[in-house]
Design an enzyme around this catalytic site. Sequence first.
Site, PDB file in Angstrom:
ATOM      1  N   LYS A 141       0.847  -1.191   0.000  1.00 20.88           N
ATOM      2  CA  LYS A 141       0.000   0.000   0.000  1.00 20.88           C
ATOM      3  C   LYS A 141       0.890   1.251   0.000  1.00 20.88           C
ATOM      4  CE  LYS A 141      -3.718  -2.613   0.758  1.00 20.88           C
ATOM      5  NZ  LYS A 141      -4.835  -2.754  -0.177  1.00 20.88           N
ATOM      6  N   LYS A 143      -2.020   1.263  -2.796  1.00 18.80           N
ATOM      7  CA  LYS A 143      -2.134   0.342  -3.928  1.00 18.80           C
ATOM      8  C   LYS A 143      -1.750   0.992  -5.240  1.00 18.80           C
ATOM      9  CE  LYS A 143      -6.479  -0.668  -3.157  1.00 18.80           C
ATOM     10  NZ  LYS A 143      -7.818  -1.279  -3.409  1.00 18.80           N
ATOM     11  N   HIS A 260      -6.556 -13.359  -7.693  1.00 20.06           N
ATOM     12  CA  HIS A 260      -7.391 -12.380  -6.996  1.00 20.06           C
ATOM     13  C   HIS A 260      -8.791 -12.426  -7.591  1.00 20.06           C
ATOM     14  CE1 HIS A 260      -8.930  -8.677  -5.259  1.00 20.06           C
ATOM     15  NE2 HIS A 260      -7.918  -8.719  -4.421  1.00 20.06           N
ATOM     16  N   SER A 345      -7.613 -12.196   3.556  1.00 17.58           N
ATOM     17  CA  SER A 345      -7.055 -10.862   3.364  1.00 17.58           C
ATOM     18  C   SER A 345      -8.165  -9.831   3.453  1.00 17.58           C
ATOM     19  CB  SER A 345      -6.368 -10.782   1.989  1.00 17.58           C
ATOM     20  OG  SER A 345      -5.895  -9.489   1.724  1.00 17.58           O
TER      21      SER A 345
END
Length: 441
Positions: A141, A143, A260, A345
């Site tokens: 981060k 991001k 993802h 997550s």
Amino acid sequence: DILAAFRVTPQPGVPPEEAGAAVAPESSTGTWTTVWTDGLTSLDRYKGRCYHIEPVAGEENQYIAYVAYPLDLFEEGSVTNMFTSIVGNVFGFKALRALRLEDLRIPPAYSKTFQGPPHGIQVERDKLNKYGRPLLGCTIKPKLGLSAKNYGRAVYECLRGGLDFTKDDENVNSQPFMRWRDRFLFCAEAIYKAQAETGEIKGHYLNATAGTCEEMIKRAVFARELGVPIVMHDYLTGGFTANTSLAHYCRDNGLLLHIHRAMHAVIDRQKNRGMHFRVLAKALRMSGGDHIHAGTVVGKLEGERDITLGFVDLLRDDFLEKDRSRGIYFTQDWVSLPGVLPVASGGIHVWHMPALTEIFGDDSVLQFGGGTLGHPWGNAPGAVANRVALEACVQARNEGRDLAREGNEIIREASKWSPELAAACEVWKEIKFEFEAMDTL
């Protein structure tokens, strides 16, 4: 046959039998009228059949319709073709107010036509030489907005501090502020430097997702040339055809593949419309991926415990019995298809570590983004805090202690000899995400 469980909400005045009977042909051989070419084939052999309908307990005018589809309707090894048939036009059917695909039963005769995950859980552990505990990760981060060099610096600090993996966020592809090739180079440098200093194998999920399949494979080829262990793909926005192509490349070239699920909530969050994530999880196991994000139960993102563990077990286990209490409508036999590591997550920190270790077990990846980079002393101390908390929880569990009941005490004990963990405990002691889950039975 492939079996499907649909949650059907008929329009007022439409009997559930008619609604269920409409779903089966519209998602297989049927159209709105009889056509003369029907006589040129055997429709009885190919048509879908609605074989059972039951009301949904506690819901008005909602029914579970079970449909069987003959295997000859589907191209072998193609998730794309399977979904085009089963969830194609039927969701726009006027006789239905809403429709949701709750579960699929994939028979071994069909699942064996897929390669599945590039490597699977055991091969990944052997590649990393890491056993007996969950793996630890961190999403870098902010991001978006970092230069490639500063991005690589954050990767190095997290890996040096004790994490196994760091991760590109799903949004990170190849933007003007950080082109993909620069990011890959600086991250590879960070990986090798951290490995040399710690003696552990490290990785960074390099996001190969791109606007075309050709560009995606080009990025994966460059990652392989750099010698890194893992790449990443956004499998829903990228598409199942692209994902399967990348999974085949990864197996052929020794790369692990992190998946993802960006965009999943558009499809799966509404209770009476869309597709449940357990279906997307099954599709991913067939299409191919070694990791996939699966919610946290305790963090900031959607996920009720029993339902989450239901599809987590669908990802990891070879065989799973029907269990409606966990949302599993069908017994599923994966035969020898490799398993997928679930990734927890989203909004998690050191105080969640006992619960995460207890809920997900060893075969998982626990990923702390803000819970690493938000440490008041910096990125490396944030990684140290998470690694110490994890090792303390695993040791306590192995000694027979109850993580659910004694979790906070275990973390407090560990923080006495780890100043990094003590600082993290102080920062996040009041952070909670206590909202009711939408995804309930």
